[in-house]
Design an enzyme around this catalytic site. Structure first.
Site, PDB file in Angstrom:
ATOM      1  N   ARG A   1      26.149  72.741   8.032  1.00 52.37           N
ATOM      2  CA  ARG A   1      26.858  73.984   7.710  1.00 52.37           C
ATOM      3  C   ARG A   1      26.023  74.732   6.678  1.00 52.37           C
ATOM      4  NH1 ARG A   1      31.556  72.928   4.007  1.00 52.37           N
ATOM      5  NH2 ARG A   1      30.293  74.029   2.512  1.00 52.37           N
TER       6      ARG A   1
ATOM      7  N   HIS B   1      32.238  76.708   3.145  1.00 54.32           N
ATOM      8  CA  HIS B   1      33.302  76.141   3.985  1.00 54.32           C
ATOM      9  C   HIS B   1      34.153  77.264   4.579  1.00 54.32           C
ATOM     10  CE1 HIS B   1      36.673  73.761   5.317  1.00 54.32           C
ATOM     11  NE2 HIS B   1      37.462  74.537   4.607  1.00 54.32           N
TER      12      HIS B   1
ATOM     13  N   TYR C   1      29.259  72.616  -5.748  1.00 51.33           N
ATOM     14  CA  TYR C   1      29.206  71.186  -5.380  1.00 51.33           C
ATOM     15  C   TYR C   1      27.952  70.792  -4.609  1.00 51.33           C
ATOM     16  CZ  TYR C   1      31.154  73.176  -1.029  1.00 51.33           C
ATOM     17  OH  TYR C   1      31.366  73.921   0.100  1.00 51.33           O
TER      18      TYR C   1
HETATM   19  C1  LIG Z   1      45.950  67.653   7.469  1.00 49.08           C
HETATM   20  C2  LIG Z   1      45.091  68.496   6.589  1.00 49.08           C
HETATM   21  N1  LIG Z   1      44.671  68.033   5.405  1.00 49.08           N
HETATM   22  C3  LIG Z   1      43.872  68.797   4.623  1.00 49.08           C
HETATM   23  C4  LIG Z   1      43.496  70.044   5.019  1.00 49.08           C
HETATM   24  C5  LIG Z   1      42.612  70.906   4.125  1.00 49.08           C
HETATM   25  N2  LIG Z   1      41.269  71.008   4.739  1.00 49.08           N
HETATM   26  C6  LIG Z   1      40.900  72.108   5.387  1.00 49.08           C
HETATM   27  S1  LIG Z   1      39.339  71.973   6.002  1.00 49.08           S
HETATM   28  C7  LIG Z   1      39.142  70.423   5.354  1.00 49.08           C
HETATM   29  C8  LIG Z   1      37.852  69.663   5.542  1.00 49.08           C
HETATM   30  C9  LIG Z   1      37.564  69.302   6.948  1.00 49.08           C
HETATM   31  O1  LIG Z   1      36.239  68.850   7.082  1.00 49.08           O
HETATM   32  P1  LIG Z   1      35.626  68.523   8.491  1.00 49.08           P
HETATM   33  O2  LIG Z   1      36.596  67.772   9.318  1.00 49.08           O
HETATM   34  O3  LIG Z   1      34.297  67.880   8.252  1.00 49.08           O
HETATM   35  O4  LIG Z   1      35.441  69.953   9.183  1.00 49.08           O
HETATM   36  P2  LIG Z   1      34.498  71.178   8.753  1.00 49.08           P
HETATM   37  O5  LIG Z   1      35.316  72.049   7.855  1.00 49.08           O
HETATM   38  O6  LIG Z   1      33.306  70.615   8.075  1.00 49.08           O
HETATM   39  O7  LIG Z   1      34.160  71.878  10.017  1.00 49.08           O
HETATM   40  C10 LIG Z   1      40.306  70.025   4.668  1.00 49.08           C
HETATM   41  C11 LIG Z   1      40.444  68.739   3.978  1.00 49.08           C
HETATM   42  C12 LIG Z   1      43.952  70.501   6.281  1.00 49.08           C
HETATM   43  N3  LIG Z   1      43.604  71.701   6.782  1.00 49.08           N
HETATM   44  N4  LIG Z   1      44.745  69.708   7.046  1.00 49.08           N
END
Ligand SMILES: Cc1ncc(C[n+]2csc(CCOP(=O)(O)OP(=O)(O)O)c2C)c(N)n1
Ligand SMILES: [Mg+2]
Length: 341
Positions: A239, A243, A252
């Site tokens: 990425r 985010h 970070y």
């Molecule tokens: C059930 C839940 N817990 C926490 C969140 C908050 N949250 C949003 S994105 C994220 C990180 C996800 O990371 P990843 O699965 O690696 O996907 P990326 O964003 O890197 O595409 C979190 C913890 C959420 N959306 N849903």
């Protein structure tokens, strides 16, 4: 323990020049869409947007592997995939403006983007079970990030897929981050692909900066899934941006593990260089694509801007057959908030 893992890296051009050029065009189109969406968000046009810059090869490669009747379960970061699958740009913009998904009526075996992490995975496996029940040969491709592998839903879905031999491909985009949490703090497993061992099926890693390799690996995985063996594909990508537009990675970034150079390089530039070296494209192809894409972006923005205002009351639809007392209370609150604005 790891013999189920195969690795494919950037290799010889093994698709037709026409397919390679289409992959490139779709990657360029996705990149320009992403840039425009970030810029629109910065102008206050929409409240937030999750950029996918750096993940174009991974998503476009995967989109080109699925058949038109296969079911897709995307996430909030799968916009490149959705664009390549035929979802109009205006639908994605409208969704970010608060309209329901697929405002244009696009209806190609495509579930809405999952915002809660990993909740789409049991749904995808259930859809695979349904395909088995009705003897439909459609496969199911579900998308997840590296962070989603820590959720119970992920493990339950993997377990059910293995036991019930569902036609499911888990396409995990390992982009190195779950918001600010680096991949090495997410799981102590050496790879995400190897998690398949525990559930009795195959895990594969692929260079997610190589759209041809991703397309081939996901096609093979779908073929295997159709024959009753699910697969998890770990696409090693990166990425490049934040985010989301509400995030500041500078706070970070230094906690990132050291990644090899091939992993953080730009997939669009690399693929363009590769195609030019092989005389598959030249500067005039790129110019033509750029002007077509610019026109498409302008059109999508004006479609989104001319939609009737969204009705905030819509958020209460399709939750329960009848609104609960708590929902009615919330509905009144929304009405009050909107009438004072
Ligand atoms: C059930 C839940 N817990 C926490 C969140 C908050 N949250 C949003 S994105 C994220 C990180 C996800 O990371 P990843 O699965 O690696 O996907 P990326 O964003 O890197 O595409 C979190 C913890 C959420 N959306 N849903
Ligand atoms: Mg991630």
């Amino acid at each position: 323990m790891h013999q189920a893992i195969e690795t494919k890296k950037f290799g010889e051009l093994s698709v037709s020049a026409e397919t390679a050029l289409t992959l490139y065009r779709d990657m360029l189109r996705a990149r320009r869409f992403d840039e425009r969406a970030v810029s629109l968000q910065r102008q206050g046009w929409m409240s937030s947007y999750p950029p996918f810059r750096g993940q174009e090869a991974s998503q476009i490669g995967a989109a080109h592997a699925v058949e038109s009747n296969d079911w897709l379960f995307p996430t909030y970061r799968s916009n490149a995939l959705q664009l390549a699958r035929g979802v109009p740009m205006s639908d994605i913009l409208l969704f970010r403006l608060g309209y329901p998904e697929f405002a244009s009526g696009h209806n190609l075996s495509h579930f809405p983007q999952a915002i809660p992490i990993a909740t789409q995975l049991p749904h995808a496996v259930g859809t695979g079970m349904a395909m088995n029940y009705v003897n439909d040969d459609a496969a199911v491709c579900c998308y997840l990030g590296d962070g989603a592998t820590s959720e119970g839903d992920f493990h339950e879905a993997m377990n059910m897929a293995g036991v019930f031999e569902t036609p499911t491909v888990f396409f995990c985009e390992n982009n190195g981050w779950a918001i600010s949490l680096p991949r090495h703090r997410q799981t102590a497993s050496k790879t995400i692909a190897q998690k398949a061992d525990a559930y009795g099926f195959t895990g594969v890693q692929v260079d997610g900066n190589d759209p041809i390799a991703v397309m081939e690996v996901v096609s093979d995985a779908l073929e295997s899934a159709r024959a009753g063996e699910p697969v998890i594909v770990e696409s090693l990508t990166y990425r490049q941006g934040a985010h989301s537009t509400s995030d500041d990675p500078e706070r970070y970034e230094q906690s990132q593990e050291t990644l090899p150079e091939w992993r953080t390089k730009d997939p669009l530039h690399r693929f363009e260089r590769y195609l030019r070296t092989h005389d598959v494209m030249d500067a005039s192809d790129k110019e033509r694509f750029e002007s077509e894409i610019e026109a498409e972006l302008e059109e999508a923005k004006s479609v989104a801007e001319t939609q009737a205002d969204v009705d905030p009351d819509d958020i209460f639809d399709n939750v329960y057959a009848e609104r609960s007392p708590r929902q009615r209370q919330q509905q009144k609150q929304v009405e009050r908030d909107y009438s004072t604005n």
